[in-house]
Design a protein around this motif. Structure first.
Motif, short mmCIF file in Angstrom:
data_model
loop_
_atom_site.label_atom_id
_atom_site.label_comp_id
_atom_site.label_asym_id
_atom_site.label_seq_id
_atom_site.Cartn_x
_atom_site.Cartn_y
_atom_site.Cartn_z
N ASN A 1 0.81 -1.22 0.00
CA ASN A 1 0.00 0.00 0.00
C ASN A 1 0.84 1.27 0.00
O ASN A 1 0.31 2.37 0.09
N GLY A 2 2.15 1.09 -0.02
CA GLY A 2 3.05 2.24 0.04
C GLY A 2 3.08 2.91 1.41
O GLY A 2 3.47 4.07 1.53
N VAL A 3 2.67 2.19 2.46
CA VAL A 3 2.66 2.77 3.81
C VAL A 3 3.99 2.47 4.51
O VAL A 3 4.42 1.31 4.54
N ASN A 4 4.62 3.50 5.10
CA ASN A 4 5.95 3.31 5.69
C ASN A 4 5.98 3.53 7.20
O ASN A 4 7.05 3.63 7.80
N ASP A 5 4.80 3.61 7.84
CA ASP A 5 4.72 3.89 9.27
C ASP A 5 4.66 2.56 10.04
O ASP A 5 3.62 1.89 10.09
N LEU A 6 5.79 2.18 10.62
CA LEU A 6 5.94 0.86 11.24
C LEU A 6 4.89 0.59 12.32
O LEU A 6 4.33 -0.51 12.39
N GLY B 1 -4.49 -2.56 -1.05
CA GLY B 1 -3.70 -2.11 -2.20
C GLY B 1 -4.59 -1.86 -3.41
O GLY B 1 -4.44 -0.85 -4.12
N ALA B 2 -5.52 -2.78 -3.65
CA ALA B 2 -6.44 -2.63 -4.79
C ALA B 2 -7.38 -1.45 -4.57
O ALA B 2 -7.68 -0.69 -5.50
N VAL B 3 -7.84 -1.28 -3.32
CA VAL B 3 -8.73 -0.15 -3.00
C VAL B 3 -8.00 1.17 -3.27
O VAL B 3 -8.55 2.09 -3.88
N MET B 4 -6.75 1.25 -2.82
CA MET B 4 -5.99 2.49 -3.01
C MET B 4 -5.74 2.78 -4.49
O MET B 4 -5.81 3.91 -4.93
N GLU B 5 -5.50 1.71 -5.27
CA GLU B 5 -5.30 1.94 -6.70
C GLU B 5 -6.60 2.45 -7.34
O GLU B 5 -6.59 3.36 -8.17
N MET B 6 -7.73 1.89 -6.91
CA MET B 6 -9.02 2.34 -7.47
C MET B 6 -9.38 3.75 -6.98
O MET B 6 -10.10 4.47 -7.65
N TYR B 7 -8.87 4.12 -5.81
CA TYR B 7 -9.06 5.49 -5.32
C TYR B 7 -8.23 6.45 -6.20
O TYR B 7 -8.72 7.48 -6.64
N LYS C 1 -10.31 9.29 2.77
CA LYS C 1 -9.38 9.50 1.66
C LYS C 1 -8.39 8.34 1.69
O LYS C 1 -7.83 8.06 2.74
N ALA C 2 -8.19 7.68 0.54
CA ALA C 2 -7.36 6.47 0.57
C ALA C 2 -6.29 6.44 -0.51
O ALA C 2 -6.24 5.50 -1.32
N PRO C 3 -5.41 7.44 -0.55
CA PRO C 3 -4.32 7.37 -1.52
C PRO C 3 -3.25 6.38 -1.05
O PRO C 3 -3.19 6.07 0.14
N PHE C 4 -2.45 5.89 -1.98
CA PHE C 4 -1.31 5.06 -1.58
C PHE C 4 -0.49 5.80 -0.54
O PHE C 4 -0.31 7.02 -0.62
N GLY C 5 -0.02 5.07 0.43
CA GLY C 5 0.86 5.66 1.44
C GLY C 5 0.13 6.18 2.67
O GLY C 5 0.78 6.60 3.63
N SER C 6 -1.20 6.15 2.68
CA SER C 6 -1.93 6.71 3.82
C SER C 6 -2.06 5.71 4.97
O SER C 6 -2.85 4.77 4.92
N ALA C 7 -1.28 5.95 6.02
CA ALA C 7 -1.35 5.10 7.21
C ALA C 7 -2.71 5.28 7.89
O ALA C 7 -3.27 4.33 8.44
N ALA C 8 -3.23 6.51 7.84
CA ALA C 8 -4.52 6.78 8.47
C ALA C 8 -5.62 5.96 7.81
O ALA C 8 -6.47 5.37 8.49
N ALA C 9 -5.60 5.90 6.47
CA ALA C 9 -6.62 5.12 5.75
C ALA C 9 -6.49 3.64 6.09
O ALA C 9 -7.47 2.96 6.36
#
Lengths: 156, 615
Positions: B340-345, B370-376, B389-397
């Motif tokens: 998902n491109g998330v980097n927050d351990l 990952g699929a959800v974020m790509e479709m977002y 909001k669900a962009p790639f990299g969003s730890a919050a999402a």
């Protein structure tokens, strides 16, 4: 040289090889429910702690036994239950402050660690040296060495 | 003997528990655990049944070495028809539950039918009872385990249960035992949920007495433990770093699937690696990793036990998540992170905790995100549809969506369908990174070619644990092969598949195979079990199991079409790293694989293959 079991919980992974080895040695099968050493899990802290009889010099269990079924093995220092004498009264289980002597319903006797006659199976089976069998006068040796190393590093 | 020779049959519709003798003819042909439970399923059930209907059966099975002193001898398998895949499901777990089943005197438990009300099975040695679980329904796996111990006034009970995800029939829900070990994949938790079976609680004091030759067994298992201790992977790498030792290695190879497999390298891989877990955090000065931990009997101890920073946004004011708990393992760290491109351990560990607490497979969950974020990002889904909001990299999402999926709230219900159904629903089926509906694990099929074929042909849908060719292609075990070529890979995959089926059926952990070959488990099985257990016999048992699983799938209606990778991996070349310019060679490897398997061009085992294997 008298030896005693030395337990370092920091090294314990919770694999229970000690419980399996203990039950195999004493009952001939794999049965942790009959093990005289138990590993306790403290989930919130992520710690596993093996615990068994420490072989007190003035053993409460031995002194409380009304039929003298608990004998000192002079060779190992272990307090050993003589099964044929034990009447299963459980007074020892009440007197032991640590809970390390327990009644076995299946046999009607009590059981406790007897140091396997001087070669404890639990220590031999432990893969991480969380349980070792060491000089009874120097159970603190490894810990001293660790701190000595730190002191040494600090002075360099 | 190895086996207890007893199985328990629980009919949830009738509310009955009956003891039966184990079929020893089958035990000698299928060994135990994965193989033997699948044999029972194949013999007793029509593969066409709806996985979530009362007609599906669910089997929990141990192997002959489960509950012994053999290293890692604590595994059990959950075998059923998987709702995520429509194929055979076979999910293996460690912890202490499997060994306890043996100590109670049972090789396996077969669950049939559906209970009218929520129940759990309490099995104490010979005494089996279905107990009311109304007070446990709607609660987590963690609460269920604690409450069952309290209700029965016995802290030594071992529990396997489903959380809310299994109850809600999330298609990738799992069965969790001992708080953080799981029979993880293919939705086996949803099958329990569909049966109104909340948990299985065990207490065994009989022990394992049926070892053919105790003296020989003690000797040979001790020798084999020494091999594990001396091996660089099982003696050092896994206990020190866990499976997470792979994160940086696989990333450097250009085989770390990133952002729904759009890329093969993650620029922040190091931030979610084993090295990062061991490093003190800037926020509180403590490392996430607390210690390593072992499953029953395991002398490797690869498990990770970690703590999240109490001030991290995911757990502020939630003290129930401040203690030590399981994770992160490599597959989960990848699926929740790089995929998902998330980097927050700490966010990854939070999502992992929720997966354990409510019983979800973090691989399929993470990969579906990952699929959800790509479709977002491509505009198919927006904030109104998802709820965040669900962009790639969003730890919050990621953390919001894990709560929603685990609790069956809002868009979480759709995520619970898995990526295949979700992407089909929104008209983008090609964005589901799955085979047979099951999401890929953490190795890109373009950078490690053998893994592509592994995924395509895995009987339970995309999976790394059916033939872990990473061992050969990356680590050089037992011999180094080039990860970038397809040469020899069909043979490699087949050999690994058959050996793995035998390992899985013994009750041992497949991680021993970094140091052990079949020749190392053979003498352990031979000392434990009656009869002759030669290496040849064991290899054939593995091949027989593989073909039996395949035949189950064919009868269930799966075809050659289900042995394909998504288009992305066979048409979009890797854009960077050592595999730059490569696509997966599955289309060229598959015919060769069918051929050496003794299958026809449609992937059906030929008559002579079946005859040779006694199928």
């Amino acid at each position: 040289m008298l030896k005693s079991l030395y337990i370092d919980p920091e090294k314990c992974t919770g694999c229970l090889q000690c419980e399996m080895a203990c039950s195999l040695e004493n009952t001939g099968i794999f049965n942790p429910s009959q093990s005289r050493i138990k590993v306790f899990s403290f989930e919130d802290a992520g710690r596993k702690v093996p615990y068994t009889c420490t072989q007190c010099d003035e053993a409460w269990c031995m002194q409380a036994c009304p039929v003298d079924a608990i004998k000192l093995d002079k060779h190992t220092g272990a307090k050993v239950v003589e099964e044929e004498t034990c009447v299963g009264c459980k007074v020892c289980t009440i007197s032991c402050p640590f809970g390390t002597i327990n009644y076995v319903a299946e046999t009607g006797k009590v059981q406790k660690c007897d140091l396997c006659g001087g070669d404890p199976a639990c220590a031999a089976a432990c893969p991480t040296e969380a349980i070792t069998f060491v000089d009874a006068n120097w159970t603190g040796l490894e810990r001293m060495r660790t701190w000595a190393a730190r002191a040494n590093e600090a002075s360099l | 003997m190895g086996w207890t020779r007893k199985i328990l049959r629980v009919n949830l519709t009738e509310g009955t528990c009956k003891a039966e003798d184990l079929n020893m003819t089958w035990a000698k042909d299928y060994l135990g655990s994965r193989g033997l439970a699948t044999k029972y399923l194949v013999e007793e059930m029509d593969p066409k049944v709806d996985p979530l209907s009362p007609e599906n059966k669910l089997i929990m099975a141990t192997g002959p070495l489960t509950g012994t002193m053999a290293s890692t001898g604590g595994r059990y398998t959950v075998v059923t028809k998987g709702p995520l895949t429509g194929a055979i499901a076979c999910s293996n777990s460690g912890g202490y539950f499997g060994a306890e089943m043996k100590f109670a005197g049972w090789d396996m438990i077969i669950f049939e039918g559906r209970s009218e009300k929520p129940v759990y099975l309490m099995l104490e040695n010979d005494r089996a009872e279905l107990k009311d679980a109304s007070h446990l329904w709607g609660t987590s796996t963690w609460h269920t385990e604690e409450q069952i111990k309290k209700d029965n006034q016995d802290p030594q009970i071992r529990v396997s249960s489903i959380g809310k995800a299994g109850e809600n029939q999330v298609l990738f829900s799992c069965v969790v035992n001992d708080l953080h070990r799981a029979a993880g994949r293919s939705g086996v938790g949803a099958v329990m949920g569909s049966k109104n079976l909340k948990a299985v609680a065990l207490r065994g004091t009989k022990g394992v007495s049926g070892i053919e030759d105790f003296t020989e067994f003690a000797k040979v298992t001790k020798e084999k433990k020494a091999i594990l201790a001396e091996n660089a992977v099982t003696g050092q790498g896994l206990p020190t770093y866990g499976t997470q030792v792979l994160m940086n290695v696989i990333n450097e190879m250009g085989a770390l699937p990133t952002r729904n497999h759009k890329s093969v390298q993650f620029e922040d891989a190091n931030a979610i690696s084993a090295e990062a877990m061991a490093k003190p955090r800037e926020s509180d000065g403590k490392a996430q990793l607390v210690t390593n931990a072992a499953c029953f009997g395991c002398t490797i101890a690869c498990g990770r036990i970690s703590k999240i920073d109490k001030e991290h946004f995911t757990v502020v004011n939630k003290p129930q998540y401040w203690g030590a708990s399981g994770g992160l393992e490599y597959e989960a760290a990848w699926a929740l992170g790089a995929a998902n491109g998330v980097n927050d351990l700490d966010a990854l560990q939070y999502a992992n905790l929720i997966c354990n607490e409510q019983g979800m497979d973090p691989i399929s969950f993470g990969a579906t995100i990952g699929a959800v974020m790509e479709m977002y990002e491509n505009g198919t889904l927006d904030e109104a549809a998802i709820g965040v909001k669900a962009p790639f990299g969003s730890a919050a999402a990621l953390c919001e969506l894990v709560d929603m999926t685990a609790n069956g709230v809002g868009f979480g219900v759709e995520i619970g369908l898995g990526s295949k159904r979700l992407c089909e629903k929104y008209g983008q089926p090609e964005l589901s990174m799955s085979v047979k509906g099951q999401e890929f694990p953490a190795y890109d099929a373009r950078g490690i070619q053998g893994m592509g074929l592994t995924y395509a042909t895995s009987n339970r849908g995309a999976c790394h644990l059916r033939s872990y060719t990473v061992a050969s292609e990356v680590l050089g075990i037992p011999v180094k092969t080039d990860p970038l070529t397809t040469d020899g890979k069909p043979e490699l995959v087949m050999a690994f598949q058959d050996a793995t089926a035998a390992f899985d059926s013994s009750g041992l952990c497949i991680f021993t195979s970094f140091a052990w070959s079949l020749a190392d488990i053979q003498p352990q099985i031979d000392a434990a079990c009656e009869g002759e257990w030669s290496l040849e016999k064991l290899s054939q048992v593995g091949e027989r199991i593989w073909n039996m699983e395949k035949m189950f799938n064919l009868e269930a209606g799966l075809t050659k079409d289900d042995d394909r990778l998504p288009k992305r991996l066979t048409t979009e070349p890797a854009e960077m790293g050592p595999a730059k310019g490569l696509v997966s060679g599955v289309p060229e490897m598959l015919p060769k694989y069918y051929e050496i398997r003794g299958w026809d061009t449609e992937g059906h085992p030929k008559a002579e293959t079946k005859a040779r294997l006694g199928l």
